[in-house]
Design a protein around this motif. Structure first.
Motif, PDB file in Angstrom:
ATOM      1  N   ILE A 107      -8.842  -1.854  -3.760  1.00  0.00           N
ATOM      2  CA  ILE A 107      -8.289  -0.670  -3.103  1.00  0.00           C
ATOM      3  C   ILE A 107      -6.776  -0.669  -3.292  1.00  0.00           C
ATOM      4  CG2 ILE A 107      -7.926   0.499  -0.899  1.00  0.00           C
ATOM      5  CD1 ILE A 107     -10.635  -0.427  -0.015  1.00  0.00           C
ATOM      6  N   LEU A 108      -6.284   0.330  -4.016  1.00  0.00           N
ATOM      7  CA  LEU A 108      -4.860   0.447  -4.303  1.00  0.00           C
ATOM      8  C   LEU A 108      -4.108   1.163  -3.199  1.00  0.00           C
ATOM      9  CD1 LEU A 108      -5.180   1.480  -8.065  1.00  0.00           C
ATOM     10  CD2 LEU A 108      -4.768  -0.804  -7.157  1.00  0.00           C
ATOM     11  N   GLY A 109      -4.790   1.998  -2.451  1.00  0.00           N
ATOM     12  CA  GLY A 109      -4.131   2.736  -1.382  1.00  0.00           C
ATOM     13  C   GLY A 109      -5.108   3.636  -0.655  1.00  0.00           C
ATOM     14  N   THR A 110      -4.736   4.018   0.556  1.00  0.00           N
ATOM     15  CA  THR A 110      -5.506   4.967   1.359  1.00  0.00           C
ATOM     16  C   THR A 110      -4.543   6.040   1.841  1.00  0.00           C
ATOM     17  OG1 THR A 110      -7.035   3.244   2.078  1.00  0.00           O
ATOM     18  CG2 THR A 110      -6.994   5.270   3.364  1.00  0.00           C
ATOM     19  N   TYR A 111      -4.884   7.309   1.616  1.00  0.00           N
ATOM     20  CA  TYR A 111      -3.962   8.407   1.894  1.00  0.00           C
ATOM     21  C   TYR A 111      -4.612   9.401   2.848  1.00  0.00           C
ATOM     22  CZ  TYR A 111      -2.548   6.356  -2.532  1.00  0.00           C
ATOM     23  OH  TYR A 111      -2.227   5.478  -3.519  1.00  0.00           O
ATOM     24  N   MET A 136       0.857  -1.208   0.000  1.00  0.00           N
ATOM     25  CA  MET A 136       0.000   0.000   0.000  1.00  0.00           C
ATOM     26  C   MET A 136       0.880   1.240   0.000  1.00  0.00           C
ATOM     27  SD  MET A 136      -2.888   1.137   2.764  1.00  0.00           S
ATOM     28  CE  MET A 136      -3.773  -0.368   2.485  1.00  0.00           C
ATOM     29  N   ALA A 137       0.512   2.169  -0.862  1.00  0.00           N
ATOM     30  CA  ALA A 137       1.286   3.413  -0.947  1.00  0.00           C
ATOM     31  C   ALA A 137       1.056   4.260   0.274  1.00  0.00           C
ATOM     32  CB  ALA A 137       0.913   4.182  -2.202  1.00  0.00           C
ATOM     33  N   SER A 138       2.066   4.997   0.666  1.00  0.00           N
ATOM     34  CA  SER A 138       1.945   5.870   1.819  1.00  0.00           C
ATOM     35  C   SER A 138       1.999   7.303   1.385  1.00  0.00           C
ATOM     36  CB  SER A 138       3.075   5.576   2.820  1.00  0.00           C
ATOM     37  OG  SER A 138       4.310   5.826   2.226  1.00  0.00           O
ATOM     38  N   ARG A 139       1.497   8.176   2.216  1.00  0.00           N
ATOM     39  CA  ARG A 139       1.459   9.613   1.936  1.00  0.00           C
ATOM     40  C   ARG A 139       2.756  10.242   2.386  1.00  0.00           C
ATOM     41  NH1 ARG A 139       0.476  13.437   5.708  1.00  0.00           N
ATOM     42  NH2 ARG A 139      -0.095  11.812   7.164  1.00  0.00           N
ATOM     43  N   ILE A 140       3.263  11.190   1.617  1.00  0.00           N
ATOM     44  CA  ILE A 140       4.466  11.928   1.992  1.00  0.00           C
ATOM     45  C   ILE A 140       4.086  13.376   2.192  1.00  0.00           C
ATOM     46  CG2 ILE A 140       6.746  12.706   1.246  1.00  0.00           C
ATOM     47  CD1 ILE A 140       7.053  10.165  -0.292  1.00  0.00           C
TER      48      ILE A 140
END
Length: 586
Positions: free
Chosen positions: A541-545, A1-5
């Motif tokens: 769901i590809l990611g949650t930011y 899962m991608a993370s927010r920067i």
């Protein structure tokens, strides 16, 4: 899962809504020691901002290569070429994969059904490997055309200068005669100069038209050459083949325009003539002198002239502004609709103060807002800088035009059968809208005001109140996305095959705004989770930011897919934020 920067130093807390603001980037090593120093350089290899003090230890003690650039020079060329829609079929909006030699036509899979009986239908992936397209020759021809455009522009400048010099010369010639008949010559001179200026004004206008047409051609050539260089240097053989075929027709059009402009000629001089019987000037009066000039007809010419597997992304906060109630606004702003123009400007509609606003990349207000007679709900930016806005209290869609100087003008209104809430782009001439208190909560609407329905779509048996449902549309996937806020559900409808899926998750709580994301995905505001959910059209769901605001409400992505804007509706702490979208590191 991608993370927010996030980099908090990038936040831009504007005191006056969308007013002046300053964005500074802090040194990241200093921030780790609770120090705040402004970054002056950026390491491209480490993706890290540094101040002058931290720059040397970074390059000496940190392993690896270090490409250090000034912060203001931190730009990177895209690796993937954006063909700007030229690799898509204009008729079916699908990827071009074939070339019909019989009809000299680029074809998609849908076109193949039409051209299946043609003698030579080549697969581009194969033929592009066998023969390199003549893109270099096309590039050189465009360079030559640009040179000709420069020559025409120089000719226009010379003609205008000649007209100005002619007026000065006429004035001098007339002055040599005024010693003999001063009073009459003064009257004749004023009349003559006035006539010459009128002629010059008319000629300059026509010269300007010719110059403007040539400038447009030059601008188009600059864009074509820029794209041409990128395709030659970095494009795949298929992309080079496609671009080569696309540009052959454009070259003919530009050559025709250049030829037309070249045929338009202007006289750059004017002369004055005196009658032989100069002694009779007193009797002839103020009509004694006539202006000589060449009459020419002018011809006005003008020419207005990616798909992959869904991937997670990374969001990096660029700008954040607070939206407080100010003296310029009667109520606390609520940006219920957002969308980007094709040139990157952001458009927002304020539901509370009934305004349409244009914003720059720092989220500063441009021009004068447009004031509605009712509260606006949503906005979409259509081609040619046309804005379509849904409003409350009426069954009307406003069509507005936006100029380059940020002037917003109402062009016309569309009357609809139901009151509409959200609005999004489906194609160049069609939109998808969500309806209020209607058993068919989504439908199509053309810019000409024609409503039509999705014949193969079966909606839930319910009606939605304002704000309870929104929709967006993924053209390449023929997918309609419908948000059900109270059911915590995102519906995905295949409008061609009639299939559908309902997406529910703990990550999706009271979904609000939705828009098309990078790679034909969907981005949805999860209001109760204070986050944005990234979905594929398959419902994965590809990611949650998480976003740094309470109750995210409206969302949009720029046309190039690199920036995301989001606003919220939490009373007392209203915000608007701008993020950079990047592919997540694998």
């Amino acid at each position: 899962m991608a993370s927010r920067i996030f980099r908090d130093s990038n936040k831009d807390n504007a005191g006056d809504f969308i007013g002046e603001s300053a964005v500074t980037q802090s040194c990241e090593p200093c921030m780790k020691t609770n120090m705040s120093k402004t970054a002056t350089v950026f390491c491209k290899d480490c993706d890290e901002y540094l101040c002058d003090t931290c720059k040397n230890p970074h390059t000496v003690y940190k392993p690896g290569q270090h490409n250090i650039v000034n912060v203001q020079d931190n730009t990177s060329a895209p690796v993937i070429i954006d063909m700007k829609g030229m690799d898509k079929c204009h008729e079916h909006a699908r990827k071009i994969v074939f070339f019909c030699q019989d009809h000299s036509k680029l074809c998609c899979l849908s076109c193949v059904h039409i051209h299946r009986k043609c003698d030579q239908l080549d697969e581009i992936a194969q033929v592009s490997r066998q023969s390199r397209p003549d893109l270099q020759a096309i590039k050189q021809s465009f360079i030559k055309l640009r040179t000709e455009a420069d020559a025409i522009i120089a000719e226009c400048t010379q003609s205008e200068t000649g007209l100005n010099e002619s007026i000065a010369k006429i004035s001098a010639e007339v002055d040599t005669m005024k010693d003999r008949i001063i009073q009459l010559f003064e009257e004749a001179k004023q009349k003559l100069i006035s006539e010459a200026i009128q002629f010059k004004t008319a000629k300059v206008k026509r010269i300007g038209n010719k110059r403007d047409a040539s400038l447009k051609v030059k601008e188009e050539l600059n864009n074509v050459l820029s794209m041409c260089c990128v395709v030659i240097e970095r494009g795949t053989p298929s992309q080079q083949y496609i671009y080569s075929e696309q540009m052959k027709e454009k070259r003919k059009t530009i050559e025709s325009t250049i030829d037309e402009q070249r045929k338009i000629t202007f006289s750059s001089t004017m002369t004055v003539s005196f009658p032989k019987q100069v002694t009779s000037l007193l009797e002839m009066g103020s009509n004694s002198i006539k202006l000589n000039y060449d009459g020419n007809k002018t011809v006005e010419t003008s020419r207005i002239s990616l798909s992959s597997q869904p991937r997670p992304v990374t969001l990096k906060l660029l700008v954040s502004v607070d939206l407080p109630k100010t003296g310029d606004y009667e109520k606390e702003p609520l940006l219920s609709g957002l969308d980007f123009l094709h040139d990157g400007r952001l458009v927002a509609v304020d539901n509370q103060d009934w305004r349409c606003i244009i914003l720059n990349e720092r989220l500063q207000r441009l021009g004068t807002p447009y004031k509605f007679n009712n509260w606006p709900y949503s906005v979409v930016c259509m081609p040619h800088d046309t804005l379509c806005v849904t409003v409350g209290g009426s069954k009307v869609v406003y069509l507005l035009s936006v100029s380059t100087d940020n002037t917003i003008t109402l062009t016309r209104e569309i009357t609809t059968s139901s009151q509409l809430y959200s609005i999004c782009c489906m194609s160049q001439c069609n939109m998808v809208v969500s309806a209020i208190d209607d058993p068919r909560p989504a439908r199509m609407l053309s810019v000409d005001g024609v409503e039509s329905y999705f014949e193969h779509v079966t909606f839930p048996v319910k009606k939605y109140k304002p704000g309870e449902s929104r929709c967006t549309y993924i053209q390449s996937k023929n997918t309609l996305v419908l948000i059900d806020q109270l059911a915590h559900t995102v519906y995905m409808y295949d409008t061609v095959n009639g299939t559908s899926r309902a997406v529910t998750s703990e990550n999706i709580q009271e979904p609000r705004g939705a828009c098309v994301g990078p790679g034909d995905t969907v981005l949805v505001c999860s209001e109760n989770n204070n986050s944005i959910v990234h979905l594929s059209v398959d419902g994965n769901i590809l990611g949650t930011y998480p976003v740094n605001m309470r109750h995210p409400y409206s969302i949009c992505v720029s046309k190039d897919g690199t920036r995301l804007a989001v606003s919220n509706r939490f009373k007392g702490i209203r915000k608007l934020q701008l993020y950079k979208i990047s592919p997540a590191m694998s």
